[in-house]
Design an enzyme around this catalytic site. Structure first.
Site, PDB file in Angstrom:
ATOM      1  CB  SER A   1      13.112  -8.197  -2.177  1.00 61.13           C
ATOM      2  OG  SER A   1      12.654  -8.951  -1.093  1.00 61.13           O
TER       3      SER A   1
ATOM      4  CE1 TYR B   1       7.597  -8.503  -3.940  1.00 58.83           C
ATOM      5  CE2 TYR B   1       8.622  -9.722  -2.253  1.00 58.83           C
ATOM      6  CZ  TYR B   1       8.612  -8.399  -2.907  1.00 58.83           C
ATOM      7  OH  TYR B   1       9.106  -7.533  -2.561  1.00 58.83           O
TER       8      TYR B   1
HETATM    9  N1  LIG Z   1       8.047  -3.889   2.781  1.00 60.39           N
HETATM   10  C1  LIG Z   1       8.993  -5.071   2.592  1.00 60.39           C
HETATM   11  O1  LIG Z   1       9.161  -6.014   3.492  1.00 60.39           O
HETATM   12  C2  LIG Z   1      10.050  -5.076   1.375  1.00 60.39           C
HETATM   13  C3  LIG Z   1      11.136  -5.884   1.416  1.00 60.39           C
HETATM   14  C4  LIG Z   1      12.041  -5.906   0.218  1.00 60.39           C
HETATM   15  C5  LIG Z   1      11.489  -5.419  -0.697  1.00 60.39           C
HETATM   16  N2  LIG Z   1      10.388  -4.517  -0.857  1.00 60.39           N
HETATM   17  C6  LIG Z   1      10.345  -3.486  -2.075  1.00 60.39           C
HETATM   18  O2  LIG Z   1      10.297  -2.254  -1.843  1.00 60.39           O
HETATM   19  C7  LIG Z   1       9.542  -1.681  -2.676  1.00 60.39           C
HETATM   20  C8  LIG Z   1       8.591  -0.647  -1.801  1.00 60.39           C
HETATM   21  O3  LIG Z   1       7.862  -1.405  -1.073  1.00 60.39           O
HETATM   22  P1  LIG Z   1       6.986  -0.897   0.283  1.00 60.39           P
HETATM   23  O4  LIG Z   1       7.122  -1.862   1.407  1.00 60.39           O
HETATM   24  O5  LIG Z   1       7.331   0.740   0.577  1.00 60.39           O
HETATM   25  O6  LIG Z   1       5.645  -1.011  -0.127  1.00 60.39           O
HETATM   26  P2  LIG Z   1       4.340  -0.102  -0.339  1.00 60.39           P
HETATM   27  O7  LIG Z   1       4.169   1.009   0.647  1.00 60.39           O
HETATM   28  O8  LIG Z   1       3.115  -0.834  -0.838  1.00 60.39           O
HETATM   29  O9  LIG Z   1       4.878   0.832  -1.782  1.00 60.39           O
HETATM   30  C9  LIG Z   1       4.424   0.444  -3.123  1.00 60.39           C
HETATM   31  C10 LIG Z   1       4.819   1.751  -3.738  1.00 60.39           C
HETATM   32  O10 LIG Z   1       4.699   1.379  -5.178  1.00 60.39           O
HETATM   33  C11 LIG Z   1       3.652   2.318  -5.835  1.00 60.39           C
HETATM   34  N3  LIG Z   1       2.907   1.418  -6.895  1.00 60.39           N
HETATM   35  C12 LIG Z   1       2.446   0.375  -7.004  1.00 60.39           C
HETATM   36  N4  LIG Z   1       2.132   0.067  -8.336  1.00 60.39           N
HETATM   37  C13 LIG Z   1       2.468   1.186  -9.098  1.00 60.39           C
HETATM   38  C14 LIG Z   1       2.318   1.538 -10.372  1.00 60.39           C
HETATM   39  N5  LIG Z   1       1.713   0.750 -11.528  1.00 60.39           N
HETATM   40  N6  LIG Z   1       3.063   2.549 -10.781  1.00 60.39           N
HETATM   41  C15 LIG Z   1       3.601   3.466 -10.051  1.00 60.39           C
HETATM   42  N7  LIG Z   1       3.703   3.070  -8.607  1.00 60.39           N
HETATM   43  C16 LIG Z   1       3.135   1.993  -8.282  1.00 60.39           C
HETATM   44  C17 LIG Z   1       2.799   2.523  -4.837  1.00 60.39           C
HETATM   45  O11 LIG Z   1       1.987   3.655  -5.198  1.00 60.39           O
HETATM   46  P3  LIG Z   1       0.565   3.934  -5.827  1.00 60.39           P
HETATM   47  O12 LIG Z   1      -0.271   2.767  -5.333  1.00 60.39           O
HETATM   48  O13 LIG Z   1       0.133   5.360  -5.342  1.00 60.39           O
HETATM   49  O14 LIG Z   1       0.993   3.878  -7.333  1.00 60.39           O
HETATM   50  C18 LIG Z   1       3.549   2.656  -3.681  1.00 60.39           C
HETATM   51  O15 LIG Z   1       3.978   3.856  -3.596  1.00 60.39           O
HETATM   52  C19 LIG Z   1       8.790  -2.614  -3.399  1.00 60.39           C
HETATM   53  O16 LIG Z   1       9.294  -2.916  -4.615  1.00 60.39           O
HETATM   54  C20 LIG Z   1       8.698  -3.734  -2.698  1.00 60.39           C
HETATM   55  O17 LIG Z   1       8.571  -5.161  -3.377  1.00 60.39           O
HETATM   56  C21 LIG Z   1       9.472  -4.004   0.117  1.00 60.39           C
END
Ligand SMILES: NC(=O)c1ccc[n+]([C@@H]2O[C@H](COP(=O)([O-])OP(=O)(O)OC[C@H]3O[C@@H](n4cnc5c(N)ncnc54)[C@H](OP(=O)(O)O)[C@@H]3O)[C@@H](O)[C@H]2O)c1
Length: 253
Positions: free
Chosen positions: A139, A152
């Protein structure tokens, strides 16, 4: 033979979009996350669109569960050439002074140790393919800090450190390491997880922002990096919405 790509956190947001996109690019996708039902739906959708995918229930905070993911990869119908470490997230927006140790622990375990566990488990298969790619979805929070983001940003800085260290350690072997650093991405669940289901607080993050990134934008970046010729290593790709010039500089209308 069809190349196999593993995507963690594929049950929602960026991971689900990446699974769809990589399947459209011709990969057989192993879609991994904890929520099996969502993965089953995703695989059905990919299959209906003419792609190939397999659902693998996996908790990246569990050694046993990650070992089962590696077993599933070994059974997959082709060489494992791509791993996308995407599972992760944020919990809380509290100052360091009063932040919850449990929240910090969760963020470190999922984002950092999850990436470590999965990468360690899949490295032999990636190397055996003759040309493996490891993507780390960190990120912009892995590059800079902001108030309330202590837990975070600490976790994402650590994830960024893994990507950089691994690239050095793997130099000379047929493996490349790509770090993707998105800024503000409007996904359905990221904010809900961060704010314990408080939809109003989650929505306020994107309020008035013209054109925040969406999951498909990040999937597009991941797919582009991962499909460059094998000698090309995109070390780091930082991607933000045009309206977000920096973590602290967001245009709202
Ligand atoms: N949204 C943003 O603004 C943003 C910006 C920069 C970076 N990111 C990064 O991008 C990635 C995805 O984010 P997103 O926005 O798509 O969020 P999201 O929709 O909340 O997705 C998170 C994913 O991680 C999975 N997860 C959580 N805990 C887990 C575990 N213990 N084992 C396996 N899977 C797990 C969840 O699936 P389950 O709950 O089904 O396990 C879900 O599929 C993350 O690493 C986040 O930090 C996001």
């Amino acid at each position: 033979m069809t190349s196999v790509a593993i995507v963690t956190g594929a049950s929602s947001g960026i991971g689900a979009a990446t699974a769809r996109r990589l399947a459209a690019e011709g990969f057989h996708v192993l879609a991994a996350a904890r929520r099996a039902e969502r993965l089953t739906d995703l695989v059905a959708e990919i299959t209906a669109a003419g792609g190939q995918a397999t659902a693998v229930t996996c908790d990246v905070t569990s050694d046993e569960s990650v070992a089962r993911l590696a077993e599933a990869a070994a059974q997959a119908p082709g060489p494992v050439t791509l791993l996308v470490n995407n599972a992760g997230g944020a919990r809380g927006l509290d100052p360091v002074e009063s932040g919850s140790v449990a929240d910090w622990q969760w963020m470190y375990d999922v984002n950092v140790l999850g990436t470590l566990r999965v990468t360690q488990a899949l490295l032999p298969a990636l190397e055996a393919s003759g040309s493996g790619t490891i993507v780390v979805v960190s990120s912009t929070a892995g590059l800079t800090v902001y108030e309330g983001g202590g837990g975070y940003t600490a976790a994402k800085h650590a994830q960024t450190a893994i990507a950089g260290t691994l690239r050095l350690e793997l130099c000379g072997r047929p493996l490349r390491v790509i770090e993707i650093d998105p800024g503000m991405v409007k996904t359905d669940e990221f904010g809900l997880v961060r704010f314990e289901g408080d939809a109003e607080r989650a929505a306020a993050v994107y309020a008035g922002v013209p054109g925040p990134l969406v999951a498909e934008d990040v999937a597009d970046c991941i797919a582009w990096c991962a499909t460059r010729p094998e000698h090309v290593n995109i070390d780091r790709l930082v991607v933000r919405p045009r309206a977000q010039a920096a973590q602290h500089k967001v245009h709202r209308v």
